[in-house]
Design a protein around this motif. Structure first.
Motif, PDB file in Angstrom:
ATOM      1  N   LEU A 111       0.830  -1.215   0.000  1.00  0.00           N
ATOM      2  CA  LEU A 111       0.000   0.000   0.000  1.00  0.00           C
ATOM      3  C   LEU A 111       0.862   1.261   0.000  1.00  0.00           C
ATOM      4  CD1 LEU A 111      -2.742  -1.101   2.548  1.00  0.00           C
ATOM      5  CD2 LEU A 111      -3.051  -0.712   0.102  1.00  0.00           C
ATOM      6  N   ALA A 112       2.012   1.210   0.673  1.00  0.00           N
ATOM      7  CA  ALA A 112       2.918   2.366   0.656  1.00  0.00           C
ATOM      8  C   ALA A 112       3.466   2.602  -0.752  1.00  0.00           C
ATOM      9  CB  ALA A 112       4.055   2.139   1.651  1.00  0.00           C
ATOM     10  N   ILE A 113       3.831   1.525  -1.451  1.00  0.00           N
ATOM     11  CA  ILE A 113       4.314   1.655  -2.833  1.00  0.00           C
ATOM     12  C   ILE A 113       3.225   2.217  -3.734  1.00  0.00           C
ATOM     13  CG2 ILE A 113       5.144   0.358  -4.822  1.00  0.00           C
ATOM     14  CD1 ILE A 113       6.474  -1.584  -2.856  1.00  0.00           C
ATOM     15  N   ILE A 114       2.000   1.710  -3.559  1.00  0.00           N
ATOM     16  CA  ILE A 114       0.878   2.215  -4.362  1.00  0.00           C
ATOM     17  C   ILE A 114       0.654   3.697  -4.083  1.00  0.00           C
ATOM     18  CG2 ILE A 114      -1.615   2.046  -4.712  1.00  0.00           C
ATOM     19  CD1 ILE A 114      -1.391  -0.936  -4.138  1.00  0.00           C
ATOM     20  N   THR A 170      -5.797   8.872  -1.259  1.00  0.00           N
ATOM     21  CA  THR A 170      -6.389   8.991   0.080  1.00  0.00           C
ATOM     22  C   THR A 170      -6.868   7.636   0.590  1.00  0.00           C
ATOM     23  OG1 THR A 170      -7.099  11.253  -0.449  1.00  0.00           O
ATOM     24  CG2 THR A 170      -8.151  10.168   1.443  1.00  0.00           C
ATOM     25  N   ILE A 171      -7.532   6.872  -0.302  1.00  0.00           N
ATOM     26  CA  ILE A 171      -8.006   5.535   0.085  1.00  0.00           C
ATOM     27  C   ILE A 171      -6.822   4.634   0.447  1.00  0.00           C
ATOM     28  CG2 ILE A 171      -9.178   3.462  -0.742  1.00  0.00           C
ATOM     29  CD1 ILE A 171     -10.897   5.301  -2.503  1.00  0.00           C
ATOM     30  N   ALA A 172      -5.760   4.706  -0.370  1.00  0.00           N
ATOM     31  CA  ALA A 172      -4.589   3.861  -0.135  1.00  0.00           C
ATOM     32  C   ALA A 172      -3.898   4.219   1.170  1.00  0.00           C
ATOM     33  CB  ALA A 172      -3.611   3.979  -1.302  1.00  0.00           C
ATOM     34  N   SER A 177      -5.987   2.974   4.113  1.00  0.00           N
ATOM     35  CA  SER A 177      -5.818   1.523   4.244  1.00  0.00           C
ATOM     36  C   SER A 177      -4.462   1.191   4.835  1.00  0.00           C
ATOM     37  CB  SER A 177      -5.980   0.853   2.882  1.00  0.00           C
ATOM     38  OG  SER A 177      -7.257   1.119   2.333  1.00  0.00           O
ATOM     39  N   PHE A 178      -3.432   1.935   4.386  1.00  0.00           N
ATOM     40  CA  PHE A 178      -2.087   1.733   4.923  1.00  0.00           C
ATOM     41  C   PHE A 178      -2.058   1.979   6.431  1.00  0.00           C
ATOM     42  CE2 PHE A 178       1.806   3.861   6.316  1.00  0.00           C
ATOM     43  CZ  PHE A 178       2.738   2.866   6.079  1.00  0.00           C
ATOM     44  N   SER A 179      -2.734   3.040   6.877  1.00  0.00           N
ATOM     45  CA  SER A 179      -2.751   3.371   8.303  1.00  0.00           C
ATOM     46  C   SER A 179      -3.460   2.287   9.112  1.00  0.00           C
ATOM     47  CB  SER A 179      -3.431   4.728   8.522  1.00  0.00           C
ATOM     48  OG  SER A 179      -2.771   5.758   7.803  1.00  0.00           O
ATOM     49  N   ILE A 180      -4.594   1.798   8.579  1.00  0.00           N
ATOM     50  CA  ILE A 180      -5.365   0.773   9.295  1.00  0.00           C
ATOM     51  C   ILE A 180      -4.555  -0.509   9.448  1.00  0.00           C
ATOM     52  CG2 ILE A 180      -7.386  -0.734   9.161  1.00  0.00           C
ATOM     53  CD1 ILE A 180      -8.872   1.591   7.821  1.00  0.00           C
ATOM     54  N   PHE A 181      -3.958  -0.981   8.337  1.00  0.00           N
ATOM     55  CA  PHE A 181      -3.216  -2.242   8.394  1.00  0.00           C
ATOM     56  C   PHE A 181      -1.930  -2.099   9.203  1.00  0.00           C
ATOM     57  CE2 PHE A 181      -5.803  -3.164   4.568  1.00  0.00           C
ATOM     58  CZ  PHE A 181      -6.355  -4.358   4.986  1.00  0.00           C
ATOM     59  N   THR A 182      -1.311  -0.921   9.158  1.00  0.00           N
ATOM     60  CA  THR A 182      -0.114  -0.704   9.973  1.00  0.00           C
ATOM     61  C   THR A 182      -0.473  -0.727  11.454  1.00  0.00           C
ATOM     62  OG1 THR A 182       0.883   0.634   8.223  1.00  0.00           O
ATOM     63  CG2 THR A 182       1.793   0.866  10.443  1.00  0.00           C
ATOM     64  N   TYR A 183      -1.609  -0.111  11.811  1.00  0.00           N
ATOM     65  CA  TYR A 183      -2.055  -0.117  13.205  1.00  0.00           C
ATOM     66  C   TYR A 183      -2.314  -1.543  13.682  1.00  0.00           C
ATOM     67  CZ  TYR A 183      -5.075   0.457  17.252  1.00  0.00           C
ATOM     68  OH  TYR A 183      -5.633   0.359  18.495  1.00  0.00           O
ATOM     69  N   LYS A 184      -2.959  -2.343  12.821  1.00  0.00           N
ATOM     70  CA  LYS A 184      -3.218  -3.735  13.199  1.00  0.00           C
ATOM     71  C   LYS A 184      -1.909  -4.502  13.365  1.00  0.00           C
ATOM     72  CE  LYS A 184      -7.828  -4.438  11.238  1.00  0.00           C
ATOM     73  NZ  LYS A 184      -8.632  -5.256  10.298  1.00  0.00           N
ATOM     74  N   GLN A 185      -0.945  -4.201  12.483  1.00  0.00           N
ATOM     75  CA  GLN A 185       0.327  -4.912  12.551  1.00  0.00           C
ATOM     76  C   GLN A 185       1.094  -4.576  13.826  1.00  0.00           C
ATOM     77  OE1 GLN A 185       1.617  -7.248  10.270  1.00  0.00           O
ATOM     78  NE2 GLN A 185       2.961  -7.523  12.021  1.00  0.00           N
ATOM     79  N   LEU A 186       1.013  -3.320  14.255  1.00  0.00           N
ATOM     80  CA  LEU A 186       1.766  -2.883  15.425  1.00  0.00           C
ATOM     81  C   LEU A 186       1.028  -3.131  16.730  1.00  0.00           C
ATOM     82  CD1 LEU A 186       3.262   0.463  14.080  1.00  0.00           C
ATOM     83  CD2 LEU A 186       4.320  -1.795  14.145  1.00  0.00           C
TER      84      LEU A 186
END
Length: 474
Positions: free
Chosen positions: A352-355, A383-385, A388-397
């Protein structure tokens, strides 16, 4: 000029899109063709498992020679669990597949839920992950005194009204019995009473009831028709019941009374009939009173819990398309653990960061080429990407761990009495930590547990690495 610039922009956009699609497809194919984790599950075909009886586990290894297989049962088994024997043989399955069949027989002294510890399985000189299917063991029917119950075919409750001239059918059932050789009943006064059907357990030549089963079995069906209104006696029925151990018991349906009303006076009699049923219906049978025995719940051993933690940690390193989650669910199901949500992928936030970066570059190019509509669209996608990046990063951390199982305390003190318990192998959220304790949460249960009772999962977990060292020392 603008048209030429737009054509160049769309040309490069298509190239970037093709590169991105190729990148995703390559990772997807890699995930689908990755080497599947070797998880071998010993299963039992027994519908019911009873105390003090043999329970057979089997594992079929397709296309593997018996000489290439070694299996040893775990030395330490749960209390009351005994390994009777084990063997491996060359086997050909009904579908024509050939290989090695490993069979292990256990016996259980107490009833309860069991997870048998993993043994050592070696195939072609390499150790493999093997687990036993979780089972529930119940008291052997051969040790229990027979019971008799009955139910009305159309159901009955406290609001049921018995009506004069209306037929009522009911069925008698037995439990923990091999045969019912004799049934007698008294003809009730002011009523019609007839037998409708006898079931196979009343036939001495039938095999029904000979195999051990905790389920109730239908014995006989009757039809009863009260003829007059008033207080009527329910028929008295006597049964001769033979238990699994060959003993004979005389069980009776004790007479009780119900209020029967005229069909023209239903509403006036509902309250009186309700009171009558409350007093008489609950004690219709003379059946033995059995003390409920405390059941034993045996958590998976710590080695198997560590395997779950390892599979979940590996799941985080794969793309969401990976098959490892399926195998992890399979392992948890075999251990009797309710699988929680899947682990978040470490690679997904990176993608998602690359996108997002590609979309930002494309939006800047579009603005320079004065393609405002395209730039706005790209910013929306960006903005959508990034969300999504923030949500998945939060879940990962977010700090999660696998708990080895046990009591959960309201304060960090083991001497306290508590009624909260979390099953071993469960995925829990880590909320807070101290030097020797962590505060965990799972659904509606939360509290303190010793730090050395968890296996951390998150890459950047707030739990120190010495938790793993504590687990190794335990």
């Amino acid at each position: 000029m603008d048209k030429s610039a737009n054509r160049r922009f769309f040309k490069w956009s298509r190239r970037l899109l093709n590169i991105f699609i190729l990148f995703i497809a390559t990772n997807f194919l890699f995930a689908e063709n990755e080497e599947q984790p070797a998880v071998y599950i010993f299963k039992t075909d027994s519908e019911y498992i009873f105390t003090r009886t043999e329970c057979q586990y089997s594992l079929f290894l397709k296309d593997i020679a018996a000489s290439k297989v070694q299996f040893t049962v775990a030395e330490k088994l749960p209390e009351g669990v005994y390994c009777l024997s084990s063997k491996k043989t060359v086997s050909v399955q009904p579908n024509g597949e050939s290989g090695t069949l490993i069979q292990v027989w256990f016996s259980f002294f107490n009833e309860g839920e069991y997870n048998i510890p993993s043994g050592e399985l070696i195939i072609n000189g390499k150790k493999k992950l093997s687990i036993f299917q979780a089972i529930t063991v119940t008291e052997s029917p051969a040790k229990l005194q027979p019971e008799v119950t009955f139910s009305f075919d159309k159901g009955i409750n406290k609001e049921t009204v018995f009506k004069a001239g209306e037929a009522v059918t009911f069925t008698i059932y037995s439990k923990y019995a091999t045969h019912i050789p004799n049934i007698n009943w008294n003809i009730p006064e002011n009523a019609l009473f007839k037998e409708i059907e006898r079931y196979s357990i009343t036939d001495m030549s039938s095999t029904k009831g000979k195999s051990l089963s905790p389920e109730k079995v239908p014995v006989i069906k009757f039809e009863w028709t009260p003829l007059i209104k008033g207080r009527c006696s329910f028929p008295k029925i006597d049964l001769v019941v033979i238990s699994y151990n060959g003993m004979k018991y005389n069980l009776s349906l004790t007479p009780f009374f119900v209020d029967v009303i005229d069909t023209n006076n239903i509403e006036n009699s509902q309250a009186e009939e309700k009171e009558s049923l409350d007093e008489n219906f609950a004690y219709a049978f003379e059946s033995p009173v059995q003390d409920e025995q405390e059941k034993i719940i045996v958590d998976p051993d710590e080695k198997r819990i560590e395997q779950i933690a390892h599979l979940r940690s590996e799941e985080r390193k794969k793309l969401p398309f990976s098959n490892i989650a399926k195998y992890r669910n399979q392992v948890e199901e075999a251990m009797g653990i309710v699988s929680g949500e899947n682990e978040p992928s470490v690679l997904l936030p990176l993608i998602l960061a690359i996108i997002s970066a590609i979309l930002v570059i494309a939006a800047i190019i579009a603005l320079n080429l004065k393609a405002k509509n395209i730039a706005v669209l790209l910013i929306i996608f960006f903005t959508i990407a990034i969300i999504s990046f923030s949500i998945f990063t939060y879940k990962q951390l977010s700090p999660y761990a696998i708990y080895i199982g046990g009591e959960v305390y309201p304060i960090p003190e083991e001497d306290l009495k508590t009624s909260f318990y979390i099953r071993g192998g469960s995925r829990v959220q880590v909320v807070e930590k101290t030097e020797k304790w962590v505060y965990i949460r799972m659904n509606n249960i939360e509290g303190w547990v010793p730090k050395n009772t968890i296996y951390p999962l998150s890459i950047k977990n707030t739990i120190d690495n010495d938790a793993k060292e504590d687990n190794a020392e335990k």
